[in-house]
Design an enzyme around this catalytic site. Sequence first.
Site, mmCIF file in Angstrom:
data_model
loop_
_atom_site.group_PDB
_atom_site.id
_atom_site.type_symbol
_atom_site.label_atom_id
_atom_site.label_comp_id
_atom_site.label_asym_id
_atom_site.label_seq_id
_atom_site.Cartn_x
_atom_site.Cartn_y
_atom_site.Cartn_z
ATOM 1 C CD GLU A 85 -2.923 -1.041 1.177
ATOM 2 O OE1 GLU A 85 -4.079 0.474 1.833
ATOM 3 O OE2 GLU A 85 -4.153 -2.205 1.565
ATOM 4 C CG HIS A 142 -2.708 4.324 0.581
ATOM 5 N ND1 HIS A 142 -3.461 3.321 2.453
ATOM 6 C CD2 HIS A 142 -3.087 5.566 0.900
ATOM 7 C CE1 HIS A 142 -3.793 4.258 2.658
ATOM 8 N NE2 HIS A 142 -2.845 4.740 2.861
ATOM 9 C CE LYS A 169 -4.734 7.594 4.865
ATOM 10 N NZ LYS A 169 -3.194 7.856 4.835
#
Length: 251
Positions: A85, A142, A169
């Site tokens: 990530e 991510h 997130k």
Amino acid sequence: MRTVTVEDVTIGEGLPKLIVPLVGQTSEELIKESEFISQLPCDIVEWRVDFYEKVLDFSIVSSFSKTIKKAIKKPLLITFRSKKEGGEKELPTEQYFQLYQEIIQNGQCDLLDIELFMPEKEVSETIALAHQKGIKVIMCNHEFHHTPSMEEILSRLQKMQDKNADICKLAVMPNTPEDVLTLLTATETMYREYADRPIITMSMGALGMVSRITGELTGSSATFGSAVKASAPGQIPIGELKEMIETLKLS
């Protein structure tokens, strides 16, 4: 929607909160960086422990977290970013959770970053342990090569809620202006229709830089700016970022 409060910072209300990464490799660099960041106009400091040269000695990491916390004089987020990530080092899954357990039990932090696609059992146990100690959890994902569809972005953020993260997130990489709009639209839709806790989203790189300053409009409750060195593509120096967000505030 519920908010998340760490010390005197409440995430999920008012303007997006400003987070600055600590990315020093040595203890000496980190102390200097911490003292510098303590004077900057940010709300939260993220220690990216995957940059730290002693990260494989978990007891040193947990002990040094107390030194950093004292130096920054702000809420502390601790993150080990895995290689897949975008992190600096690879750490076997078992050691990833051992590191976090050591930090939770013997270190000091206000928030802990846990990646979405880690094994479910270990994620659940680590979140429960963090909550027992009063530590809030940011769950993250991510994508460094593309921007998923709006439906997939919404699905991942909702999975984070289902796993009992305090803050959800997601960061993606745009390849076209349309990708940036997809991320912004998905964020606003998530915030308006599905979110029951704070969310943080960003479109990375120069193309996605606008997403770092539009959180109040779309519902993203925090944004990351750089101090000494950026920890992700497209981070804006924290002073400029604060000025932009203040200029664009809605009220």
